[in-house]
Design a protein around this motif. Sequence first.
Motif, PDB file in Angstrom:
ATOM      1  N   THR A 191      -1.045   0.562   0.972  1.00 20.40           N
ATOM      2  CA  THR A 191      -0.328  -0.082   2.203  1.00 20.40           C
ATOM      3  C   THR A 191       0.533  -1.489   1.572  1.00 20.40           C
ATOM      4  OG1 THR A 191      -1.660   1.012   3.726  1.00 20.40           O
ATOM      5  CG2 THR A 191      -0.082  -1.032   4.537  1.00 20.40           C
ATOM      6  N   ARG A 232       3.028  -4.546   2.663  1.00 16.09           N
ATOM      7  CA  ARG A 232       3.670  -5.671   3.798  1.00 16.09           C
ATOM      8  C   ARG A 232       4.346  -6.639   3.114  1.00 16.09           C
ATOM      9  NH1 ARG A 232      -1.630  -4.019   5.240  1.00 16.09           N
ATOM     10  NH2 ARG A 232      -1.710  -2.918   7.161  1.00 16.09           N
ATOM     11  N   ILE A 265       6.588  -2.812   6.725  1.00 14.27           N
ATOM     12  CA  ILE A 265       5.388  -2.263   6.214  1.00 14.27           C
ATOM     13  C   ILE A 265       5.531  -0.880   5.708  1.00 14.27           C
ATOM     14  CG2 ILE A 265       3.124  -0.973   6.933  1.00 14.27           C
ATOM     15  CD1 ILE A 265       3.041  -2.920   9.299  1.00 14.27           C
ATOM     16  N   HIS A 279       4.030   2.857   3.350  1.00 11.93           N
ATOM     17  CA  HIS A 279       3.021   3.595   3.116  1.00 11.93           C
ATOM     18  C   HIS A 279       3.570   4.560   2.017  1.00 11.93           C
ATOM     19  CE1 HIS A 279       0.446   1.808   6.331  1.00 11.93           C
ATOM     20  NE2 HIS A 279       1.661   1.923   6.949  1.00 11.93           N
ATOM     21  N   ASN A 339      -5.366  -1.209   0.226  1.00  8.93           N
ATOM     22  CA  ASN A 339      -5.874  -0.125   0.177  1.00  8.93           C
ATOM     23  C   ASN A 339      -7.549   0.170   0.888  1.00  8.93           C
ATOM     24  OD1 ASN A 339      -7.439  -0.892  -1.824  1.00  8.93           O
ATOM     25  ND2 ASN A 339      -6.820   0.640  -3.377  1.00  8.93           N
ATOM     26  N   THR A 349      -7.024  -7.293   0.199  1.00  5.73           N
ATOM     27  CA  THR A 349      -5.457  -7.696   0.164  1.00  5.73           C
ATOM     28  C   THR A 349      -5.181  -8.445  -0.769  1.00  5.73           C
ATOM     29  OG1 THR A 349      -5.649  -7.081   2.596  1.00  5.73           O
ATOM     30  CG2 THR A 349      -3.892  -8.317   1.711  1.00  5.73           C
TER      31      THR A 349
END
Length: 811
Positions: A588, A590, A602, A604, A631, A636
């Motif tokens: 993911t 961001r 965002i 994916h 993930n 992060t």
Amino acid sequence: MVVYLSVQAKASTNAHILRKQRSFPCQGKNKRKVLYRTGLAPRLYTSHTLASVCTHSRCSPGTMEHWPPWLTLVLISVSTLCQDGKAQLQSALTIDWVKLTLLPNITVEHGTNVTLRCEAKVSHSYSQLIHTFTFMLGNNVIYSKNSSEAVVERSLAPARASNSGKYKCHVKVRNKQQSSNSQKLTVEGLQIPQLKVQPDVVYEGDEIGATCSAPEETGSLIFYFYNNDQEFPVPSTTNSVTTSIEVKDRENYLHCNYRLVMQLSEVFSNNSNTVKVIVQDYNITSSIRIRPDTNVVEGDRVYVTCNVSGYPQSDLEIFLIKNNLLCHSHASFTYSFDTTVEDSGKYVCKAEMGKVQKISTDELVVAELFSMPVLSMTPEQVFEGWSFSLSCWSSMISLQRINHTDMKYTLYKNQRPLKTGHIFKYTATQSMNGNYTCIAEAKGINKTSKQLTIDVKVPVSTPVIRTVGEVIVKQPFQILCESRLGTLPINYTLLKSQSKLLRKTTTGPLRTALFNITSIGQKDEIHSFTCQAENGAGNHEFSQALISAVIEPVSKPKMTLSPEDHTVTEGKNVTFFCSVKEGTVPVTFRWYRKGNTRPLFIAHPSGTKGEHVVQSISREFRGMYYCEASNHANETKRSDDVSIAVNLAGWKKVVIAVICILILVLIVTILVLFLKKTAPPRGATRKRKRAAELSAKSARPKSNDPMRMSLTLDIEDNTAFNSTPGVMGRNVWSEDVSDSENDEPSREECEELQYTEIHPQQTVDDEKAPMQESVALNGEVQECSQGAKDEGASDAAVEYVQLNHSEPDPE
């Protein structure tokens, strides 16, 4: 005392009664004057007046004068007040003191006559009083009496120890009461008890009746009987008690005493008289005999005879006991049985009559014919498919009585016979499980071995290895190892790269082993784990290599833009990229603007690179940006900051340029118009310029005069620099310049200036030369004003020369 009486004349309800009484005058032995006043006005009466108004109730009906109704009510009220006043006077009393005296003393011997004397001193106005006297021992009332006398006595005759305690006297007179001080009475000594026994001659086992009494004592008594120093306590609420005592000894000496329990203490009496009780024996004898011998071998028959003599047989009970009752009879008897080793021990022959028992004993020793067989299995534990053997054997045999061939062994499973023999061989299967025993038999003697439980074990199956939960690189996780088949306990060993790492034993109820792993450094390291299981069957089963999904945390992301120079023109599309080199998908991404905690975009993606397109970017997007990647590893990572510059669109630049040009043109136009307004006419300007040139030439200094050379150069330079000499000439030289823009000099008023070339070698001989020259300071030419004269111009030139400290050449 003053009483104010007011009577209303509305007592109409009793008016007819009062009217009848008006004609009857009061009569009596002590006639007193009755105050009478007609009318309804109230009147004050003192206490003396009220007393004089009181009259007798008997009146003569014939002589009574006129009697108003209100006066009757007054007399009734006055009579009531008089009675209350007398009652208050008669109820005056006070108790001065109350005193309690113990006679003859506060400490006496038991049997002494003691008198409790209570006296009260009461001051009163009564003719006679009734006193209520109450005697108390502790908190209990022992005597109470009403008397008109001030003294009351209570006799304790004779005094006993139970009378000891604290006494108090309480006196009550009408509504007044008072208590005396406490006095403690101590009665020393107790009455010696008396013991009586019936009968004094008894037989064995008989009971006697014993009575212990202290007739003069009172209170809570506890009696104690003693038989040859054996104590028998008997509580009693009276001063005498009778109990039954069993006597067993030949001679018995009995006595008794008692204990008096009081509130705060207790006292023991002396011992009573001693009574001797003789016990006569019954002429009874018992005997026991074991035949043929007290030492026998298993299987031998034994005869035990129990004999009693010297007493009628009908009243006797005879018992043969060995741990439990073996035989019972009312006469002598013989008991026989075949012996076993369990029959060894003490045998008791007991003759019993009532409570009398005669006992005789003997001991039998029974030797084993053969020992108890032992059932064993070889090996001690077996697994399916293994061969094993069972053996039954008696380790000891009495060869004097039997041979080995006389022994017979039988194998039983779950109490059912299987085989007869000595050794039994089998192949282990699950059907062999059960409880086994072995019975050995010889000459009618059977002995059973201890129970042997056979549980055929199941070898472990190939274990299965798997992970519990998610596996994340560099984070702890768990590995589970399980064999679905196999008898517990199972020993599990976790191996890593064929090396033993951890070991656990599972005993149930679960069949699994859970291992805690610290972490793995790489994703492929998960395949290096295997599991080994064994439960003693001799085989070690290994699992396959561990196969499990491993989540790899993301690496530090990198943020890029398209276009790559990070400078974007307004209105163009910009693509934000964020990528990681390592990390298990899905990832993911961001994107954040620096300073904001809420993500802008965002993404994916299915891979390790995410992107987001911003359509028609605006200048609001200028600034610093960064991206974050994460993930399922729940870790992060953040990229470095990236700056974005957004330029204006092309059409905006053109518009700004046009606006700037228009503003510049407007400014130039304003300046031109302003200059036109402030500039002189073109002809005058030309004349001024010419005059300035001539003035400069005439004022040129000599070659050997530096100051004059500098002045000349300055004039030339400034003349060339200044494009509006007329204006500057006005500022420096002209003092008569008109403020009006229309005051322009005419040709008649301004004479044309003559230019004279001055050479450096020439000298000025006369004073007229300066008068003919017009020099402007800093290259500016003075503007001619209306009415100006040529002499003024000459004077100005001379003034300039003087200001610059220039002197004319000497003549």
